[in-house]
Design a protein around this motif. Sequence first.
Motif, PDB file in Angstrom:
ATOM      1  N   ASP A  10       0.827  -1.197   0.000  1.00 59.55           N
ATOM      2  CA  ASP A  10       0.000   0.000   0.000  1.00 59.55           C
ATOM      3  C   ASP A  10       0.870   1.258   0.000  1.00 59.55           C
ATOM      4  OD1 ASP A  10      -1.980   1.909   0.399  1.00 59.55           O
ATOM      5  OD2 ASP A  10      -2.034   1.588   2.554  1.00 59.55           O
ATOM      6  N   LEU A  46      -0.134   0.030   9.556  1.00 60.36           N
ATOM      7  CA  LEU A  46      -0.577  -0.652  10.782  1.00 60.36           C
ATOM      8  C   LEU A  46      -1.520  -1.806  10.444  1.00 60.36           C
ATOM      9  CD1 LEU A  46      -1.336   2.215  13.332  1.00 60.36           C
ATOM     10  CD2 LEU A  46       0.838   1.097  12.825  1.00 60.36           C
ATOM     11  N   ARG A  48      -4.768  -4.409  10.759  1.00 62.26           N
ATOM     12  CA  ARG A  48      -6.203  -4.102  10.823  1.00 62.26           C
ATOM     13  C   ARG A  48      -6.649  -3.819  12.262  1.00 62.26           C
ATOM     14  NH1 ARG A  48      -9.302  -8.850   8.372  1.00 62.26           N
ATOM     15  NH2 ARG A  48      -7.713  -8.518   6.793  1.00 62.26           N
ATOM     16  N   LYS A  77     -15.185  -4.155   8.659  1.00 62.51           N
ATOM     17  CA  LYS A  77     -14.370  -3.252   7.828  1.00 62.51           C
ATOM     18  C   LYS A  77     -13.748  -4.017   6.667  1.00 62.51           C
ATOM     19  CE  LYS A  77     -10.239  -1.376   6.555  1.00 62.51           C
ATOM     20  NZ  LYS A  77      -9.016  -2.043   6.071  1.00 62.51           N
ATOM     21  N   TYR A  81     -13.873  -3.372   2.655  1.00 65.04           N
ATOM     22  CA  TYR A  81     -12.616  -3.207   1.908  1.00 65.04           C
ATOM     23  C   TYR A  81     -12.554  -4.182   0.723  1.00 65.04           C
ATOM     24  CZ  TYR A  81      -7.588  -3.036   0.983  1.00 65.04           C
ATOM     25  OH  TYR A  81      -6.363  -2.925   0.382  1.00 65.04           O
ATOM     26  N   SER A 115       4.072  -6.877   3.085  1.00 61.12           N
ATOM     27  CA  SER A 115       2.904  -6.047   3.367  1.00 61.12           C
ATOM     28  C   SER A 115       2.192  -6.533   4.616  1.00 61.12           C
ATOM     29  CB  SER A 115       1.937  -6.119   2.179  1.00 61.12           C
ATOM     30  OG  SER A 115       0.680  -5.585   2.534  1.00 61.12           O
ATOM     31  N   ASN A 119      -4.798  -9.095   2.679  1.00 68.04           N
ATOM     32  CA  ASN A 119      -5.369  -9.129   1.335  1.00 68.04           C
ATOM     33  C   ASN A 119      -4.306  -8.924   0.252  1.00 68.04           C
ATOM     34  OD1 ASN A 119      -8.332  -9.241   2.022  1.00 68.04           O
ATOM     35  ND2 ASN A 119      -7.767  -7.381   3.125  1.00 68.04           N
ATOM     36  N   LYS A 146       4.615  -3.762  11.841  1.00 66.23           N
ATOM     37  CA  LYS A 146       5.522  -2.627  11.688  1.00 66.23           C
ATOM     38  C   LYS A 146       5.176  -1.639  12.796  1.00 66.23           C
ATOM     39  CE  LYS A 146       5.133  -3.393   6.711  1.00 66.23           C
ATOM     40  NZ  LYS A 146       4.616  -2.935   5.406  1.00 66.23           N
TER      41      LYS A 146
END
Length: 219
Positions: A10, A46, A48, A77, A81, A115, A119, A146
């Motif tokens: 992302d 960050l 979910r 959520k 998404y 990542s 997803n 992270k």
Amino acid sequence: HIQAVLFDLDGVITDTAEYHYLAWKKLADELQVPFDRHFNEALKGLSRMDSLKKILENARPEPSFSKEKLSELADRKNEYYKELIRQISPADLLPGIHNLLEDIKERGIKTALASASKNAMFVIDRLGVASFFDEIVDAARIQHGKPDPEIFLTGARKLDADPAFCIGIEDAEAGIQAIKAAGMFAVGVGTPENMKQADFLVEGTQDLDFEKIESAFLL
Ligand code: B16
Ligand code: MG
């Protein structure tokens, strides 16, 4: 010489931040808690659940939910998404990324996707670039998100690469911290304010030129 390049998804390969924003916004509106694009910036990189907790901490009074309820909200959520990312196509690759992946592959350098998104595999498939990645670190198996270095160190281990000869590319401050903590060379996409710890900085992905990154790494 460079053994491997580890990519964030992302904000580096594609801009899923807008979809994360829209999905969180829908949930926040349902819960009647404040949430805007500015606050969304702080959620980049960050996990979910960490994102959900940050949104709820920001509300006054701070709502208190059971563990079960929190996981139901995080799932909700994610459903919003997933509905949004179904429309992703190769046209959504950020500028310069296809070239960069080709340049890296031509040189026989390995690549991994690091990542935080569960997803990630779906998104990479929709973008048509899954074949460029030797390894995709499964975010579901990572214990510490992270800025902890775990996801980058796991990627390097899977590629059998020495972190000291790895490059990490990130657009989030938490991500740059994770790359540095892993002992890797950090390439930041963004502004100097957000990327204080980056070893090499570009304003946008269109400026991610492999030869320039390599020269900076060898300095
Ligand atoms: P998911 P990255 C991160 O992706 C996003 O920046 C962050 O906003 C999101 O909450 C996180 O993935 C988890 O995503 O809900 O799909 O598992 O920047 O690490 O590629
Ligand atoms: Mg990112």
